[in-house]
Design an enzyme around this catalytic site. Structure first.
Site, PDB file in Angstrom:
ATOM      1  CD  GLU A  49      -2.738   1.256   2.466  1.00  0.00           C
ATOM      2  OE1 GLU A  49      -3.831   1.825   2.350  1.00  0.00           O
ATOM      3  OE2 GLU A  49      -2.369   0.701   3.527  1.00  0.00           O
TER       4      GLU A  49
ATOM      5  N   GLY B  92      -4.728  -0.357   5.040  1.00  0.00           N
ATOM      6  CA  GLY B  92      -4.908  -1.589   4.269  1.00  0.00           C
ATOM      7  C   GLY B  92      -4.511  -2.843   5.013  1.00  0.00           C
TER       8      GLY B  92
END
Length: 207
Positions: free
Chosen positions: A6, A104
């Protein structure tokens, strides 16, 4: 190693320059470092600027667990504020006190689980100090009221502290409690066992 993350950070630049990250054996986007965004120093931005080996893509794609899981031997590494002795992971709050967002983390925990040969690691220090300087355990019997669960216990894989690592997959509730207590700071072991007994996890019937 290869990168599918991410957040792209400075440490990845250092690993690439040292030859540790090559992306040659990736099964998805081979030869490319994939990220949703980058955050770091000027060194990082200079590295990714017009670099054909780095691709910044939409978060809904990069963080999709089914996309993450297409990477062979995907290894996700995240941290946490607390983990209870059933394996519930909190990375967002202490009680109702908000500290961070979800990010995430769960996406990559699930993605690593779906990956062939994948592993998910939640890494945290065993203790922290409160405002009065007293040591508190990050391995707790139950999460405090109002605490946000970031990763459900059914998704927890490896939990790591400075006292070792445990694999929670396939363990019963009392085995989870035993494993997690084993990587807590030893000064809290007896207290955690007593708490586990109080909530019915540490008894002959469960074992």
């Amino acid at each position: 190693l290869g990168i599918h993350t991410e957040m792209f950070v400075d440490g990845m630049v250092d690993l690439h320059n040292a030859g540790v990250i090559t992306n040659h054996r990736k099964t998805l986007h081979q030869g490319k470092m994939i990220a949703a965004f980058a955050l770091g120093t000027q060194k990082l931005y200079d590295f990714i600027n017009h670099n054909p080996d780095v691709e910044i893509m939409r978060g809904k794609y990069v963080n999709d667990p089914y996309i993450v899981g297409k990477n062979y031997k995907m290894t996700s590494i995240n941290t946490a504020i607390q983990v209870d002795i059933l394996g519930q992971v909190c990375s967002q709050s202490l009680g109702t006190r908000q500290i961070s967002g979800t990010g995430g983390q769960l996406d990559f925990v699930l993605g690593a689980y779906l990956s062939k040969g994948g592993k998910s690691f939640i890494c945290l220090s065993s203790t922290y100090k409160d405002k009065d300087g007293n040591a508190k355990s990050r391995i707790v019997p139950t999460l405090a009221k109002g605490t946000v669960v970031t990763d459900p216990r059914t998704t927890s894989h490896y939990i790591v502290t400075e006292y070792g690592k445990v694999n929670l997959k396939g363990l019963s509730t009392w085995q989870r409690a035993e494993a997690l207590i084993s990587i807590a700071n030893p000064i809290f072991h007896d207290e955690l066992i007593k708490d586990a007994e109080k909530i019915g996890l540490w008894n002959k019937l469960n074992k």
